[in-house]
Design a protein around this motif. Structure first.
Motif, mmCIF file in Angstrom:
data_model
loop_
_atom_site.group_PDB
_atom_site.id
_atom_site.type_symbol
_atom_site.label_atom_id
_atom_site.label_comp_id
_atom_site.label_asym_id
_atom_site.label_seq_id
_atom_site.Cartn_x
_atom_site.Cartn_y
_atom_site.Cartn_z
ATOM 1 N N TYR A 9 -31.144 -50.744 96.487
ATOM 2 C CA TYR A 9 -31.777 -51.351 97.655
ATOM 3 C C TYR A 9 -30.811 -52.365 98.122
ATOM 4 O O TYR A 9 -29.985 -52.824 97.538
ATOM 5 N N ASP B 120 -30.758 -56.312 104.612
ATOM 6 C CA ASP B 120 -29.881 -56.547 105.726
ATOM 7 C C ASP B 120 -29.665 -57.924 106.267
ATOM 8 O O ASP B 120 -30.952 -58.672 106.043
ATOM 9 N N GLU C 9 -39.375 -53.471 108.023
ATOM 10 C CA GLU C 9 -39.045 -53.312 106.790
ATOM 11 C C GLU C 9 -37.966 -54.234 106.341
ATOM 12 O O GLU C 9 -36.844 -54.227 106.972
ATOM 13 N N ARG D 240 -34.438 -52.469 102.048
ATOM 14 C CA ARG D 240 -34.193 -50.928 102.610
ATOM 15 C C ARG D 240 -33.514 -50.142 101.342
ATOM 16 O O ARG D 240 -33.054 -50.695 100.487
#
Lengths: 455, 222
Positions: free
Chosen positions: B218, B221, B208, B211
Motif C-alpha cells: 500500500y 501519495d 482515495e 492506494r
C-alpha cells in the motif's frame, strides 16, 4: 534450563555430599560396623560378667558353708563375730541375723533375696559401694556374706571405654574417607549435571569438566556423556549444513524461477497461467520455508536468546491482528485473559504459535474462536468438526493433513511448527474435543517479568 | 538512489539490477564478496543489497567489515536462510533489514526505499496527504472539515503509511511496524485492517488516499 543447576548451586555442599553414592555406602557400612561391634562387645561383656558373678558366688558359698559349720546358732554367732572382726568391711561383709540379734561388720538394711547386688553404706565399718550378697538359712537365722563388687562396675566401664575408644575413631575415619570420596563424587556429578543442563538448554558445545583424581565410574559416565554430546553436536551441525546447502541449492533456482515467472507475467499479462504458476511457486516457497524453520527449531535453536514475553500482551496483539479478518469471514474471535503470565521464551516463535492456531481455527473450524490465556496456559477453541481422537497424534507430523482439509488452503505444517516451538519452550501441547470442535491447549512454564528499570 | 547489489547468482542479480533501474535508480552489480567490499568502500551508495551466501567472502563478514570501518550505508541482507536465528544474526552483524529468498520484487523495492536515508520529519506534529490531516499531539484525524474517529491501531496504521508517504509499505512491513510481528501470515490479516481503515477515511469521500500497489502493498501519495 537452569532449574537443576540453580538447585545444585543453592543447596549446601554437605547436602550434595550426603546425596552421593560413596557417602551413602560409607554411612551404611559405618552403621553395620557399629552394630556388629556393639553386639560383639556386649556378648563378651555379658560372658565376663557371668564368669565373675559365678566366681564370687562360689567364694561366698564357701565362706557361708564354713561359718555355718561352726555348730549351733550360738557357735555360728560367735564364729561370725570373730570372722567379722578380722574382715575389712571395705572388701567383704559378714552378718548373722537371728530374731532381734544381728551380728557382723555391717548393720545397715539388707535387701531381700538370695543372691543379689546392692549398694550398701555403713561408715562405722568402712562399708561403702556395690556388693554382691549371698544369704543362706543357718540354724534358724540368716547368714549373709557379701563381696565388694565395684570390679563389676569397673568391668562395665572398661568395656564401654574400649567400645568408645575403638569404635569412635573407626567411624570417624570411615566417615572422613567417605566425605573425601563423596566430595570428589559430588564434584563429578555436579560437573555432569551442569553439562547436562547446558546440553538440554541447547548448548551442544557443553562438556563435562574433568575433576582431578583417579578415574572412577562417574568419570566413565562423564566421558560417555561427552562422546554423546560430541556426536549430537556433529549431527546437528551436519543437519544445519545440510539444511543450509538445501536452502541455498534449492532456493536459488526457485528464486530464479519466480524471477522468470514475474518477468514473463510482466511481458505477457494476458496469459493467466503465469499468475497461477507464480502462486504455485509461492506455495512451494512457503512450504519449503516452514520445513526449514521447523528443522531449525527442532535442531535446538539456542534457548540462550529467550527473554521474558508477556503472554497476555502477545495474545492481545494477535487477537487484534486477526479480529478484522475473522469478522470478514463471518466469524468472531473472543479473547479472555485471566492472570496472564510472563514466560521465558522467543516472542516471534510464540507469536507464530498463536497465529498458526488462530489461522487453523478460522480455516478448519466453525463458530466463534475462543482464545484464552490463563496464567501460562493458552487455549484456543472452535466449534467446527474438530479432529478425531485417532488423528490427534498424526496431525502434529509434518505435511500431515486430514482428508477433509485437503481442499482448504494450508501446507500441513502449522501444527508441526506449533509442536516444535512448544517443545523448544519445554511446554505441553494438548488437543482435546471441544464438543463440538477442537480445543488446543498449550501449557508453558510461568516465568518472571523483566527486572523493572531495565529498558 | 545509488544502489550496490552484491549477489553471486547471475539471474537473481540481473533481475534485481534491471528492476531497480526501471524504477529509476542507479545500480552497480558486484558478483563476489571481496569485489563488493572494495566497491562499497570506494564509492558512495545510498543503500546496499548483500547476499548472505557469497562464494569468497560471506555477506555477514562483509557488512561487519564495513561497519568496523565506520561505513554506515544501510544494508539489506538477501538470504536463503530463513530461521529466526539467522535473521537476528544478520541484524546483529550490522544489517538494517533482512529479506528471505525467494522474494517478490515489490517487497525488495519497498524495503530499500524505506531504508534509504531520507530527510527525517520526526519533529512534525501534523502529517497530511491531500485533504487528510493527522494531528499527532491531539491524536485526531480530519478529512476536509470532517473529523474521523479512529481506533488506536487504525491510527498507528495510518500514521505508518503517512510517515512513509510516497513509498510502498508491504504487508510484512506493516505487520512489523504496527504490531511488532515478524512473520508471514497465511490469512489476509493486513488487507482486512486496511479495508477497515479505508471504510473510515476513503469510502465517504470522492478520492482515495490509500492506494493498493499490486503485488507489493500500500502507498499514500504525497
Amino acid at each position: 534450563m537452569t532449574g537443576r543447576r540453580a538447585i545444585l548451586r543453592k543447596a549446601p555442599i554437605w547436602r550434595a555430599i550426603l546425596r552421593t553414592t560413596p557417602m551413602r555406602l560409607t554411612l551404611r557400612l559405618a552403621l553395620v560396623f557399629t552394630l556388629i561391634s556393639i553386639a560383639g562387645f556386649g556378648a563378651t561383656w555379658w560372658l565376663a560378667d557371668r564368669e565373675f558373678r559365678e566366681a564370687v558366688e562360689e567364694t561366698l558359698e564357701q565362706r557361708i558353708e564354713s561359718l555355718a559349720g561352726a555348730g549351733d546358732a550360738d557357735a555360728i554367732a560367735r564364729a561370725v563375730f570373730d570372722a567379722a572382726r578380722r574382715t575389712d568391711g571395705e572388701h567383704m561383709i559378714l552378718r548373722y541375723d537371728r530374731g532381734a540379734l544381728s551380728i557382723g561388720n555391717y548393720r545397715g538394711p539388707l535387701p531381700e533375696g538370695r543372691l543379689r547386688e546392692a549398694l550398701l553404706e555403713d561408715d562405722d565399718n568402712d562399708v561403702e559401694g556395690s556388693y554382691l550378697l549371698l544369704t543362706e538359712q543357718a540354724r534358724g537365722g540368716l547368714l549373709t556374706a557379701g563381696q565388694e563388687a565395684s570390679a563389676l562396675r569397673n568391668l562395665r566401664e572398661a568395656f564401654l571405654q574400649v567400645l568408645v575408644f575403638t569404635l569412635l575413631p573407626t567411624i570417624l575415619l570411615a566417615a572422613l574417607g567417605g566425605v573425601v570420596m563423596a566430595r570428589r563424587a559430588a564434584r563429578r556429578s555436579a560437573a555432569i549435571d551442569e553439562a547436562l543442563a547446558r546440553l538440554t538448554g541447547g548448548d551442544l558445545s557443553a562438556r563435562v569438566a574433568q575433576v582431578p583424581g583417579p578415574p572412577d565410574d562417574l568419570t566413565r559416565i562423564g566421558a560417555g556423556l561427552d562422546r554423546l554430546a560430541a556426536a549430537q553436536e556433529a549431527s546437528v551441525s551436519a543437519l544445519k549444513q545440510v539444511s543450509a546447502d538445501i536452502a541455498h541449492d534449492l532456493k536459488t533456482p526457485i528464486q530464479r524461477l519466480s524471477v522468470l515467472l514475474e518477468q514473463a507475467a510482466a511481458r505477457a499479462p494476458e496469459i493467466a497461467e503465469l499468475d497461477k504458476a507464480r502462486t504455485e511457486a509461492e506455495g512451494i516457497v512457503a512450504t519449503f520455508h516452514a520445513l526449514l524453520r521447523i528443522a531449525q527449531i527442532e535442531g535446538g535453536s539456542p534457548r540462550a536468546r529467550f527473554a521474558p514475553v508477556d503472554l497476555g500482551a502477545l495474545a492481545r496483539t494477535l487477537a487484534e491482528v486477526y479480529e478484522p479478518a475473522a469478522e470478514e469471514s463471518g466469524r468472531r474471535l473472543a479473547l479472555t485473559l485471566r492472570d496472564a503470565a510472563w514466560v521465558q521464551g522467543d516472542r516471534t516463535l510464540l507469536g507464530q504459535v498463536l497465529a498458526n492456531l488462530i489461522e487453523n481455527a478460522l480455516r478448519h473450524g466453525a463458530g466463534p474462536v475462543e482464545l484464552t490465556v490463563e496464567g501460562a496456559t493458552i487455549t484456543i477453541a472452535d466449534h467446527g468438526p474438530g479432529i478425531p481422537q485417532a488423528e490427534r497424534e498424526p496431525v502434529l507430523r509434518r505435511l500431515y493433513r486430514l482428508d477433509r482439509s485437503r481442499s482448504t488452503p494450508g501446507n500441513g505444517l502449522g501444527l508441526a511448527m506449533v509442536d516444535a516451538v512448544v517443545k523448544l519452550h519445554q511446554g505441553q501441547l494438548e488437543l482435546h474435543d471441544n464438543q463440538p470442535g477442537l480445543k488446543v491447549t498449550v501449557r508453558l512454564e510461568r516465568g518472571k517479568p523483566p527486572a523493572s528499570g531495565v529498558a | 538512489m545509488r544502489i550496490l547489489v552484491i549477489e553471486d547468482d547471475a539471474t537473481t542479480g540481473d533481475y534485481i539490477a534491471q528492476g531497480l533501474q526501471q524504477e529509476g535508480h542507479t545500480v552497480e552489480l558486484s558478483r563476489g564478496g571481496r569485489d563488493g567490499l572494495i566497491v562499497a568502500q570506494t564509492h558512495d551508495f545510498d543503500v546496499l543489497v548483500v547476499d548472505r551466501m557469497l562464494p569468497d567472502l560471506d555477506g555477514l563478514s562483509l557488512v561487519r567489515t564495513l561497519r568496523a570501518a565506520r561505513n554506515l550505508t544501510p544494508a539489506l541482507f538477501l538470504t536463503a536462510l530463513g530461521g529466526v536465528d539467522d535473521r537476528i544474526e544478520g541484524l546483529n552483524a550490522g544489517g538494517d533489514d533482512y529479506l528471505v529468498k525467494p522474494f517478490a520484487f515489490g517487497e525488495l523495492s519497498a524495503r530499500l526505499n524505506a531504508l534509504a536515508r531520507r530527510p527525517q520529519m520526526r519533529q512534525a506534529t501534523v502529517l497530511s496527504a491531500g485533504d487528510l490531516r493527522m494531528d499527532l499531539i491531539a491524536r485526531s484525524v480530519t478529512r476536509g472539515d470532517q473529523a474521523i474517529d479512529l481506533l488506536p491501531r487504525e491510527f498507528a496504521l495510518l500514521e505508518c503509511l503517512l510517515r512513509r508517504k510516497g513509498r510502498v509499505q508491504t504487508r510484512t512491513m506493516l505487520l512489523e511496524a504496527v504490531w511488532d510481528l515478524n512473520f508471514d501470515p497465511q490469512t489476509n490479516v493486513v488487507e482486512s485492517h486496511i479495508s477497515r481503515l479505508r471504510a473510515k477515511i476513503d469510502k465517504p469521500f470522492d478520492t482515495e488516499i490509500i492506494r493498493t500497489v499490486r503485488g507489493a502493498g500500500y502507498r499514500i501519495d504525497p
